[in-house]
Design a protein around this motif. Sequence first.
Motif, PDB file in Angstrom:
ATOM      1  N   GLN A 194     -20.773  12.215  22.035  1.00 41.04           N
ATOM      2  CA  GLN A 194     -20.435  12.177  20.802  1.00 41.04           C
ATOM      3  C   GLN A 194     -19.280  10.982  20.432  1.00 41.04           C
ATOM      4  O   GLN A 194     -19.518  10.224  19.392  1.00 41.04           O
ATOM      5  CB  GLN A 194     -19.731  13.456  20.200  1.00 41.04           C
ATOM      6  CG  GLN A 194     -20.487  14.638  20.311  1.00 41.04           C
ATOM      7  CD  GLN A 194     -20.020  15.928  19.903  1.00 41.04           C
ATOM      8  OE1 GLN A 194     -18.940  16.056  19.983  1.00 41.04           O
ATOM      9  NE2 GLN A 194     -20.887  16.766  19.213  1.00 41.04           N
ATOM     10  N   ASP A 195     -18.394  10.875  21.293  1.00 43.72           N
ATOM     11  CA  ASP A 195     -17.478   9.754  21.165  1.00 43.72           C
ATOM     12  C   ASP A 195     -18.287   8.203  21.318  1.00 43.72           C
ATOM     13  O   ASP A 195     -17.771   7.232  20.487  1.00 43.72           O
ATOM     14  CB  ASP A 195     -16.556   9.596  22.377  1.00 43.72           C
ATOM     15  CG  ASP A 195     -15.468  10.947  21.928  1.00 43.72           C
ATOM     16  OD1 ASP A 195     -15.427  11.321  20.779  1.00 43.72           O
ATOM     17  OD2 ASP A 195     -14.659  11.353  23.156  1.00 43.72           O
ATOM     18  N   TRP A 196     -19.172   8.084  22.300  1.00 40.67           N
ATOM     19  CA  TRP A 196     -19.930   6.950  22.412  1.00 40.67           C
ATOM     20  C   TRP A 196     -20.893   6.858  20.927  1.00 40.67           C
ATOM     21  O   TRP A 196     -20.772   5.728  20.669  1.00 40.67           O
ATOM     22  CB  TRP A 196     -20.924   7.324  23.681  1.00 40.67           C
ATOM     23  CG  TRP A 196     -21.852   5.986  23.805  1.00 40.67           C
ATOM     24  CD1 TRP A 196     -22.953   5.933  23.235  1.00 40.67           C
ATOM     25  CD2 TRP A 196     -21.652   4.624  24.458  1.00 40.67           C
ATOM     26  NE1 TRP A 196     -23.723   4.782  23.595  1.00 40.67           N
ATOM     27  CE2 TRP A 196     -22.848   3.838  24.250  1.00 40.67           C
ATOM     28  CE3 TRP A 196     -20.655   4.366  25.301  1.00 40.67           C
ATOM     29  CZ2 TRP A 196     -23.087   2.736  24.765  1.00 40.67           C
ATOM     30  CZ3 TRP A 196     -20.822   3.069  26.005  1.00 40.67           C
ATOM     31  CH2 TRP A 196     -22.069   2.160  25.673  1.00 40.67           C
ATOM     32  N   TYR A 197     -21.684   7.829  20.678  1.00 43.30           N
ATOM     33  CA  TYR A 197     -22.420   7.405  19.451  1.00 43.30           C
ATOM     34  C   TYR A 197     -21.568   7.285  18.348  1.00 43.30           C
ATOM     35  O   TYR A 197     -21.895   6.687  17.331  1.00 43.30           O
ATOM     36  CB  TYR A 197     -23.279   8.691  19.382  1.00 43.30           C
ATOM     37  CG  TYR A 197     -24.288   9.280  20.416  1.00 43.30           C
ATOM     38  CD1 TYR A 197     -25.026   7.983  20.896  1.00 43.30           C
ATOM     39  CD2 TYR A 197     -24.643  10.385  20.787  1.00 43.30           C
ATOM     40  CE1 TYR A 197     -25.747   8.188  21.977  1.00 43.30           C
ATOM     41  CE2 TYR A 197     -25.411  10.609  21.694  1.00 43.30           C
ATOM     42  CZ  TYR A 197     -26.161   9.401  22.317  1.00 43.30           C
ATOM     43  OH  TYR A 197     -26.928   9.703  23.514  1.00 43.30           O
ATOM     44  N   SER A 198     -20.146   7.795  18.193  1.00 42.94           N
ATOM     45  CA  SER A 198     -19.463   7.385  16.867  1.00 42.94           C
ATOM     46  C   SER A 198     -19.190   5.888  16.878  1.00 42.94           C
ATOM     47  O   SER A 198     -18.700   5.514  15.981  1.00 42.94           O
ATOM     48  CB  SER A 198     -18.004   8.203  17.064  1.00 42.94           C
ATOM     49  OG  SER A 198     -17.331   8.010  17.901  1.00 42.94           O
ATOM     50  N   VAL A 199     -19.330   5.431  17.952  1.00 39.99           N
ATOM     51  CA  VAL A 199     -18.818   3.800  17.966  1.00 39.99           C
ATOM     52  C   VAL A 199     -19.920   3.065  17.868  1.00 39.99           C
ATOM     53  O   VAL A 199     -20.245   2.078  17.002  1.00 39.99           O
ATOM     54  CB  VAL A 199     -18.132   3.374  19.400  1.00 39.99           C
ATOM     55  CG1 VAL A 199     -17.968   1.856  19.368  1.00 39.99           C
ATOM     56  CG2 VAL A 199     -16.789   4.257  19.528  1.00 39.99           C
ATOM     57  N   TYR A 200     -21.394   3.396  18.641  1.00 39.44           N
ATOM     58  CA  TYR A 200     -22.357   2.554  18.587  1.00 39.44           C
ATOM     59  C   TYR A 200     -23.566   3.036  17.648  1.00 39.44           C
ATOM     60  O   TYR A 200     -24.750   2.564  17.691  1.00 39.44           O
ATOM     61  CB  TYR A 200     -22.799   2.403  20.120  1.00 39.44           C
ATOM     62  CG  TYR A 200     -21.841   1.460  20.719  1.00 39.44           C
ATOM     63  CD1 TYR A 200     -21.696   0.334  20.549  1.00 39.44           C
ATOM     64  CD2 TYR A 200     -20.976   2.402  21.763  1.00 39.44           C
ATOM     65  CE1 TYR A 200     -20.524  -0.552  21.377  1.00 39.44           C
ATOM     66  CE2 TYR A 200     -19.956   1.673  22.441  1.00 39.44           C
ATOM     67  CZ  TYR A 200     -19.753   0.031  22.363  1.00 39.44           C
ATOM     68  OH  TYR A 200     -18.674  -0.336  22.956  1.00 39.44           O
ATOM     69  N   GLY A 201     -23.392   4.151  17.262  1.00 40.83           N
ATOM     70  CA  GLY A 201     -24.657   4.717  16.420  1.00 40.83           C
ATOM     71  C   GLY A 201     -25.341   5.865  17.411  1.00 40.83           C
ATOM     72  O   GLY A 201     -25.423   6.001  18.650  1.00 40.83           O
ATOM     73  N   GLU A 202     -25.901   6.999  16.433  1.00 41.10           N
ATOM     74  CA  GLU A 202     -26.450   8.027  16.949  1.00 41.10           C
ATOM     75  C   GLU A 202     -27.743   7.810  17.614  1.00 41.10           C
ATOM     76  O   GLU A 202     -28.523   7.050  17.138  1.00 41.10           O
ATOM     77  CB  GLU A 202     -26.659   9.245  15.833  1.00 41.10           C
ATOM     78  CG  GLU A 202     -27.204  10.440  16.514  1.00 41.10           C
ATOM     79  CD  GLU A 202     -26.206  11.357  17.137  1.00 41.10           C
ATOM     80  OE1 GLU A 202     -26.384  11.959  18.151  1.00 41.10           O
ATOM     81  OE2 GLU A 202     -24.918  10.977  16.863  1.00 41.10           O
ATOM     82  N   GLY A 203     -27.820   8.193  19.247  1.00 39.20           N
ATOM     83  CA  GLY A 203     -29.039   7.880  19.773  1.00 39.20           C
ATOM     84  C   GLY A 203     -29.040   6.724  20.450  1.00 39.20           C
ATOM     85  O   GLY A 203     -30.051   6.478  21.184  1.00 39.20           O
ATOM     86  N   GLY A 258     -28.123   4.556  23.495  1.00 41.89           N
ATOM     87  CA  GLY A 258     -27.662   4.480  24.702  1.00 41.89           C
ATOM     88  C   GLY A 258     -27.264   3.182  25.205  1.00 41.89           C
ATOM     89  O   GLY A 258     -27.368   2.298  24.506  1.00 41.89           O
ATOM     90  N   ILE A 259     -26.709   3.230  26.622  1.00 42.68           N
ATOM     91  CA  ILE A 259     -26.265   1.909  27.001  1.00 42.68           C
ATOM     92  C   ILE A 259     -27.483   0.925  27.223  1.00 42.68           C
ATOM     93  O   ILE A 259     -27.285  -0.316  26.990  1.00 42.68           O
ATOM     94  CB  ILE A 259     -25.848   2.444  28.369  1.00 42.68           C
ATOM     95  CG1 ILE A 259     -24.307   3.008  28.407  1.00 42.68           C
ATOM     96  CG2 ILE A 259     -25.411   0.867  29.176  1.00 42.68           C
ATOM     97  CD1 ILE A 259     -23.562   3.375  29.655  1.00 42.68           C
ATOM     98  N   CYS A 260     -28.624   1.463  27.361  1.00 47.17           N
ATOM     99  CA  CYS A 260     -29.600   0.424  27.605  1.00 47.17           C
ATOM    100  C   CYS A 260     -30.221  -0.169  26.321  1.00 47.17           C
ATOM    101  O   CYS A 260     -31.304  -0.823  26.124  1.00 47.17           O
ATOM    102  CB  CYS A 260     -31.066   1.082  28.307  1.00 47.17           C
ATOM    103  SG  CYS A 260     -30.453   1.419  30.087  1.00 47.17           S
ATOM    104  N   ASP A 261     -29.740   0.533  25.170  1.00 45.63           N
ATOM    105  CA  ASP A 261     -30.237   0.103  23.758  1.00 45.63           C
ATOM    106  C   ASP A 261     -29.106  -0.866  23.236  1.00 45.63           C
ATOM    107  O   ASP A 261     -29.650  -1.725  22.283  1.00 45.63           O
ATOM    108  CB  ASP A 261     -30.177   1.165  23.026  1.00 45.63           C
ATOM    109  CG  ASP A 261     -31.168   2.571  23.448  1.00 45.63           C
ATOM    110  OD1 ASP A 261     -32.274   1.815  23.480  1.00 45.63           O
ATOM    111  OD2 ASP A 261     -30.894   3.458  23.127  1.00 45.63           O
ATOM    112  N   LEU A 262     -28.229  -1.412  24.036  1.00 46.05           N
ATOM    113  CA  LEU A 262     -27.283  -2.276  23.472  1.00 46.05           C
ATOM    114  C   LEU A 262     -27.899  -3.787  23.660  1.00 46.05           C
ATOM    115  O   LEU A 262     -28.502  -3.957  24.443  1.00 46.05           O
ATOM    116  CB  LEU A 262     -26.018  -2.332  24.131  1.00 46.05           C
ATOM    117  CG  LEU A 262     -25.349  -0.859  24.145  1.00 46.05           C
ATOM    118  CD1 LEU A 262     -24.115  -0.722  24.835  1.00 46.05           C
ATOM    119  CD2 LEU A 262     -24.893  -0.470  22.626  1.00 46.05           C
TER     120      LEU A 262
END
Length: 226
Positions: free
Chosen positions: A211-220, A222-226
């Motif tokens: 949840q903390d990650w998705y709050s920064v980079y967007g829901e769903g 992942g790291i490989c989607d950056l």
Amino acid sequence: MEFILDTVDLEEIKDGIDHMPISGVTSNPSIVKKTSPEDFFGHMRKIREIIGKDRSLHIQVISLEADTIVEEAHRILKEIDDQVYIKVPVSYEGLKAIKMLKAEGIHVTATAVYDLMQAYFALAAGADYIAPYVNRIGNLGSDPMELIGNLQDRIDDDGYDCKIVAASFKGVEQIKNAFNYGAEAVTAPYAVLKQVFANPNIDKAVTDFNQDWYSVYGEGKGICDL
């Protein structure tokens, strides 16, 4: 430290090896009954195919007399391979069979150990693994951890090439204690080993991190989607 699966269920073995650092597979007639393979030897060969030669496979005899125990061991080794550990209950005849099998250079796991003197006899007879029944010993009013600690001290003091493979578990705490008291290996049911991860705090931690990650980079995302 060795984690060994106490099962002959092929799907449990496949999943266990895929997820956990599993060192081998043990069986006994009661465990075989749970799966009831029609072709016993064919089933054991499938287990060997799954686990490979780098993991240990322990198969138990059923005869009560030393000579026929040895005959059964020879049949098991012929049908599977010569790397199988023959599980022999440490009865009076079983002890004789262990001596006979070790004289031939056959791998032996001494099982159904309830008493320290039983374990000492198996150790002196040359067993490669010794399997004290942790839960059953406790149910009889004795201390399985004291047995494990004393046995490991004897192995260390006298320089025996033998490992304690603690067996007969009903819960994770018993497994943890067996390792802490000196066992080098445990053999436990698939469900008991998986119970380690049935902790809601683990799932909550993972959820909070996500949840903390998705709050920064967007829901769903992942790291490989950056």
